[in-house]
Design a protein around this motif. Structure first.
Motif, PDB file in Angstrom:
ATOM      1  N   UNK A 321       0.836  -1.190   0.000  1.00 22.37           N
ATOM      2  CA  UNK A 321       0.000   0.000   0.000  1.00 22.37           C
ATOM      3  C   UNK A 321       0.877   1.248   0.000  1.00 22.37           C
ATOM      4  N   UNK A 322       1.976   1.222   0.787  1.00 27.06           N
ATOM      5  CA  UNK A 322       2.912   2.333   0.823  1.00 27.06           C
ATOM      6  C   UNK A 322       3.570   2.543  -0.540  1.00 27.06           C
ATOM      7  N   UNK A 323       3.917   1.433  -1.207  1.00 21.03           N
ATOM      8  CA  UNK A 323       4.548   1.527  -2.532  1.00 21.03           C
ATOM      9  C   UNK A 323       3.597   2.184  -3.524  1.00 21.03           C
ATOM     10  N   UNK A 324       2.331   1.772  -3.524  1.00 21.75           N
ATOM     11  CA  UNK A 324       1.336   2.339  -4.440  1.00 21.75           C
ATOM     12  C   UNK A 324       1.157   3.832  -4.180  1.00 21.75           C
ATOM     13  N   UNK A 325       1.123   4.212  -2.906  1.00 24.60           N
ATOM     14  CA  UNK A 325       0.984   5.633  -2.573  1.00 24.60           C
ATOM     15  C   UNK A 325       2.206   6.432  -3.022  1.00 24.60           C
ATOM     16  N   UNK A 326       3.365   5.807  -2.940  1.00 26.37           N
ATOM     17  CA  UNK A 326       4.610   6.479  -3.300  1.00 26.37           C
ATOM     18  C   UNK A 326       4.724   6.747  -4.810  1.00 26.37           C
ATOM     19  N   UNK A 327       4.219   5.838  -5.629  1.00 29.67           N
ATOM     20  CA  UNK A 327       4.385   5.954  -7.078  1.00 29.67           C
ATOM     21  C   UNK A 327       3.224   6.663  -7.757  1.00 29.67           C
ATOM     22  N   UNK A 328       2.219   7.081  -7.021  1.00 32.18           N
ATOM     23  CA  UNK A 328       1.088   7.776  -7.629  1.00 32.18           C
ATOM     24  C   UNK A 328       1.547   9.121  -8.211  1.00 32.18           C
TER      25      UNK A 328
END
Length: 328
Positions: A321-328
């Motif tokens: 979830x953190x990765x997805x938020x980071x790459x948005x």
């Protein structure tokens, strides 16, 4: 190709009223015929054409592989010996990224030209690294008895495999065995680190290198578009969909080039793209995601560049979830 190239050059000059002195033909060795070179010295035209070192006459090869007599652009005072540098760790580190060159006067049937040969220690290691990877793939192919047709392309690891047909008595027959072609490997290694071109231009060596670099980058981009991003064939008919297809390919190429720079040009396009395509994870219900790919130096560098990792034994839902938020 000469039957189409020369007429097309003539059409371009006539149609766009181009001053012939502004024309410099820059192409690969496939268009290195004497006739094309002869045409492109008329009216003060110029040419910069890639030269295959393997096809050089022996007298020129001896000069090319002579370790002495090398220069560096913008340094007219010093002459360098590659053996001296290679055998001294400090010197090799100092000159690792430097492009050495030498100019050898040659001629074709009709044209006097300069053969410009370059050598770079980084490029030498790059060539060795690619071939070593191909050798490992060839060995694995032999071990698993998964050898298909013989490869001819320089990028095809199967060219490094020799097939031997025999019977149990050693007679020539249909039974096949395979081994690494060590003679071919040793022959290819002679050319590691070297690059050559022919030209009739006289002047700043850096300007000639700049011309070649532009051609090489354009050609490589076309190759990546066609082979890796499947830009062609275009199985579409509507104009908007054709434009969308090529726009997707161009954006992919842009992203790849940016990534290539971040990786400091240490890896080939095939290595980068194949690695990215294979970086799969599968979901373990209730636990998270488990990586299915093999960790390598390249995957480590990719994780370092983008400041997140997916190669843990288990990636929790919270981590993803953190990765997805980071790459948005």
């Amino acid at each position: 190709m000469k039957k189409t190239l020369i007429p097309e050059e003539t059409k371009i000059v006539d149609k766009f009223k181009i001053d012939s002195t502004k024309i410099i033909l820059c192409t690969d060795a496939g268009l290195a015929s004497d006739e094309i070179k002869k045409f492109n010295i008329k009216d003060n035209r110029g040419f910069v054409i890639t030269q295959s070192l393997k096809k050089l006459k022996d007298e020129y090869k001896q000069q090319v592989f002579n370790k002495s007599g090398w220069r560096i652009a913008n340094d007219l005072r010093n002459i360098y010996n590659l053996d001296t540098i290679e055998n001294d760790e400090e010197l090799k580190e100092k000159y690792y990224d430097i492009l050495f060159y030498k100019i050898i006067e040659t001629e074709t049937k009709s044209v006097k030209q300069d053969l410009i040969v370059t050598f770079c220690f980084r490029y030498y290691d790059y060539n060795r690294n690619i071939r070593n990877n191909q050798i490992e793939r060839a060995k694995k192919s032999i071990e698993t008895n998964n050898v298909s047709r013989k490869g001819k392309n320089q990028n095809d690891y199967r060219r490094l495999i020799n097939s031997i047909s025999s019977t149990d008595n050693g007679e020539v027959a249909e039974n096949k065995s395979y081994k690494i072609n060590q003679e071919l490997i040793e022959e290819e290694e002679k050319y590691d680190g070297y690059y050559a071109l022919t030209t009739n231009l006289i002047g700043d060596i850096l300007e000639i290198f700049k011309i070649v670099k532009g051609r090489w980058e354009i050609e490589e981009s076309f190759r990546i578009m066609k082979s890796d991003f499947l830009a062609r064939p275009v199985n579409l008919s509507r104009e908007d969909r054709i434009k969308a297809h090529f726009m997707t390919c161009f954006i992919s190429l842009l992203i790849y080039r940016l990534l290539e720079k971040k990786l400091k040009n240490k890896y080939t396009s095939s290595q980068i793209i194949e690695t990215l395509r294979n970086m799969y994870v599968f979901e373990s219900k209730g636990d998270g995601y488990i990586p299915t790919y093999i960790r390598t130096n390249l995957t480590d560098e990719l994780h370092e560049i983008f400041s997140f990792r997916t190669d843990y034994e288990i990636n929790t839902y919270k981590n993803f979830k953190k990765i997805f938020e980071q790459i948005k």
